[in-house]
Design a protein around this motif. Structure first.
Motif, short mmCIF file in Angstrom:
data_model
loop_
_atom_site.label_atom_id
_atom_site.label_comp_id
_atom_site.label_asym_id
_atom_site.label_seq_id
_atom_site.Cartn_x
_atom_site.Cartn_y
_atom_site.Cartn_z
N PRO A 140 86.47 38.06 7.47
CA PRO A 140 86.18 37.84 9.18
C PRO A 140 84.76 38.48 9.23
O PRO A 140 84.31 39.41 8.45
CB PRO A 140 87.45 38.75 9.71
CG PRO A 140 87.95 39.50 8.52
CD PRO A 140 87.72 38.76 7.23
N LEU A 141 84.18 38.22 10.41
CA LEU A 141 83.04 39.14 10.63
C LEU A 141 83.35 40.20 10.94
O LEU A 141 84.34 40.85 11.28
CB LEU A 141 82.40 38.37 11.88
CG LEU A 141 81.93 37.06 11.79
CD1 LEU A 141 81.23 36.54 13.13
CD2 LEU A 141 80.85 36.66 10.64
N PRO A 142 82.12 41.45 10.53
CA PRO A 142 82.52 42.67 10.52
C PRO A 142 82.39 43.25 11.93
O PRO A 142 81.72 42.42 12.94
CB PRO A 142 81.27 43.43 9.90
CG PRO A 142 80.19 42.25 9.99
CD PRO A 142 80.99 41.05 9.97
N PRO A 143 83.21 44.22 12.29
CA PRO A 143 83.48 44.67 13.72
C PRO A 143 82.13 45.38 14.01
O PRO A 143 81.33 45.90 13.41
CB PRO A 143 84.42 45.74 13.59
CG PRO A 143 84.37 46.21 12.35
CD PRO A 143 84.09 44.93 11.60
N GLY A 144 81.57 45.17 15.18
CA GLY A 144 80.41 45.57 15.64
C GLY A 144 80.21 45.54 17.37
O GLY A 144 81.09 45.06 17.98
N GLU A 145 79.17 46.40 17.94
CA GLU A 145 79.24 46.45 19.21
C GLU A 145 78.64 45.01 19.53
O GLU A 145 79.23 44.52 20.81
CB GLU A 145 78.26 47.46 19.58
CG GLU A 145 78.82 48.82 19.22
CD GLU A 145 77.81 49.98 19.68
OE1 GLU A 145 76.88 49.74 20.24
OE2 GLU A 145 78.04 50.91 19.11
N GLN A 146 77.54 44.42 19.13
CA GLN A 146 76.82 43.45 19.56
C GLN A 146 76.59 42.47 18.39
O GLN A 146 75.87 42.95 17.48
CB GLN A 146 75.42 43.78 20.33
CG GLN A 146 75.88 44.67 21.62
CD GLN A 146 76.26 43.97 22.71
OE1 GLN A 146 75.96 42.59 22.90
NE2 GLN A 146 76.76 44.33 23.77
N PHE A 147 76.50 41.12 18.54
CA PHE A 147 76.13 40.21 17.46
C PHE A 147 74.65 39.89 17.89
O PHE A 147 73.83 39.68 16.92
CB PHE A 147 77.20 38.75 17.61
CG PHE A 147 76.74 38.06 16.56
CD1 PHE A 147 77.35 38.49 15.44
CD2 PHE A 147 75.98 36.89 16.70
CE1 PHE A 147 77.09 37.75 13.88
CE2 PHE A 147 75.85 36.05 15.36
CZ PHE A 147 76.41 36.54 14.30
N PHE A 148 74.20 39.83 19.21
CA PHE A 148 72.92 39.69 19.47
C PHE A 148 72.26 41.09 20.08
O PHE A 148 73.24 41.88 20.45
CB PHE A 148 72.83 38.32 20.45
CG PHE A 148 73.28 37.18 19.73
CD1 PHE A 148 74.40 36.74 20.17
CD2 PHE A 148 72.41 36.27 19.13
CE1 PHE A 148 75.14 35.51 19.45
CE2 PHE A 148 72.78 35.27 18.17
CZ PHE A 148 74.13 35.11 18.51
N THR A 149 70.94 41.09 20.04
CA THR A 149 70.30 42.19 20.84
C THR A 149 70.64 41.90 22.48
O THR A 149 70.40 41.02 23.09
CB THR A 149 68.77 42.27 20.55
OG1 THR A 149 68.41 42.02 19.16
CG2 THR A 149 68.19 43.41 21.16
N PRO A 150 71.11 42.96 22.97
CA PRO A 150 71.41 43.01 24.48
C PRO A 150 69.94 42.95 25.04
O PRO A 150 68.94 43.46 24.88
CB PRO A 150 71.88 44.23 24.93
CG PRO A 150 72.44 44.95 23.53
CD PRO A 150 71.46 44.36 22.77
N GLY A 151 69.81 41.77 26.30
CA GLY A 151 68.78 41.60 27.06
C GLY A 151 67.58 41.02 26.37
O GLY A 151 66.49 40.95 26.84
N ALA A 152 67.83 40.60 25.23
CA ALA A 152 66.65 39.88 24.43
C ALA A 152 65.96 38.48 25.04
O ALA A 152 67.08 37.86 25.45
CB ALA A 152 67.20 39.57 22.73
N THR A 153 65.04 38.30 25.02
CA THR A 153 64.36 37.25 25.78
C THR A 153 63.25 36.43 24.97
O THR A 153 63.02 37.16 24.05
CB THR A 153 63.93 37.65 27.13
OG1 THR A 153 62.75 38.52 27.16
CG2 THR A 153 64.93 38.00 28.28
N GLY A 154 62.85 35.19 25.07
CA GLY A 154 61.71 34.81 24.41
C GLY A 154 61.80 34.63 23.12
O GLY A 154 63.02 34.04 22.61
N LEU A 155 60.96 35.09 22.35
CA LEU A 155 61.09 34.65 20.87
C LEU A 155 62.00 35.32 20.18
O LEU A 155 63.05 34.77 19.19
CB LEU A 155 59.81 34.98 20.06
CG LEU A 155 59.44 34.88 18.74
CD1 LEU A 155 59.58 33.36 18.35
CD2 LEU A 155 58.36 35.51 18.31
N ARG A 156 62.43 36.62 20.41
CA ARG A 156 63.61 37.21 19.82
C ARG A 156 64.84 36.67 20.11
O ARG A 156 65.69 36.19 18.98
CB ARG A 156 63.80 38.75 20.33
CG ARG A 156 64.86 39.54 19.59
CD ARG A 156 64.88 40.97 19.65
NE ARG A 156 64.28 41.36 18.71
CZ ARG A 156 64.43 41.64 17.44
NH1 ARG A 156 65.57 40.97 17.04
NH2 ARG A 156 63.55 41.99 16.75
#
Length: 135
Positions: free
Chosen positions: A30-46
């Motif tokens: 299973p995927l590791p536990p974590g707070e976020q899979f993606f950067t919060p509030g990321a826009t554009g290229l990121r």
């Protein structure tokens, strides 16, 4: 895409998907536990890079833990052993992989982690430049 109870998961890659019959997949961690899979509030290229990188990251996580380091070490050994154009070519995938992981982890790093990644990438670029005959 809602499940049987009408609830939407946070993101389809944020959890290990069960088979269609509802049972968990065999042989997959299973995927590791974590707070976020993606950067919060990321826009554009990121955001685009994170979305495109989600599947390769999950694939890498599902591989046995020793495969990625073994491949990177083998490529670096080839780069050190062959002091020609071919040694430079061997280090290029290592530079690409380390750069990608550094970019993906950059927002969550402290100053020390950022300095180490920049130092590692500088070293790898110098090795490639040496093998390509730039020095």
């Amino acid at each position: 895409m809602a499940d049987k109870r009408g609830e939407r998961p946070a993101h389809p890659l944020a959890q290990s998907r069960p088979r269609q019959d509802g049972r968990p997949r065999q042989g997959r961690r299973p995927l590791p536990p974590g707070e976020q899979f993606f950067t919060p509030g990321a826009t554009g290229l990121r955001r685009k890079i994170e979305l495109r990188s989600a599947a390769p990251l999950v694939f890498l996580f599902q591989l046995p833990r020793w495969i990625a380091p073994a491949v990177l070490v083998a490529l670096m050994l080839a780069a050190f052993a062959v002091s020609s154009f071919w040694g430079g070519l061997a280090v290029l995938p290592v530079i690409a992989f380390v750069s990608w992981l550094a970019y993906m982890s950059w927002p969550s790093l402290g100053t020390g982690g950022r300095i180490m990644r920049v130092a590692l990438l500088t070293f790898l670029i110098l090795v490639a430049a040496d093998r390509f005959g730039a020095f």
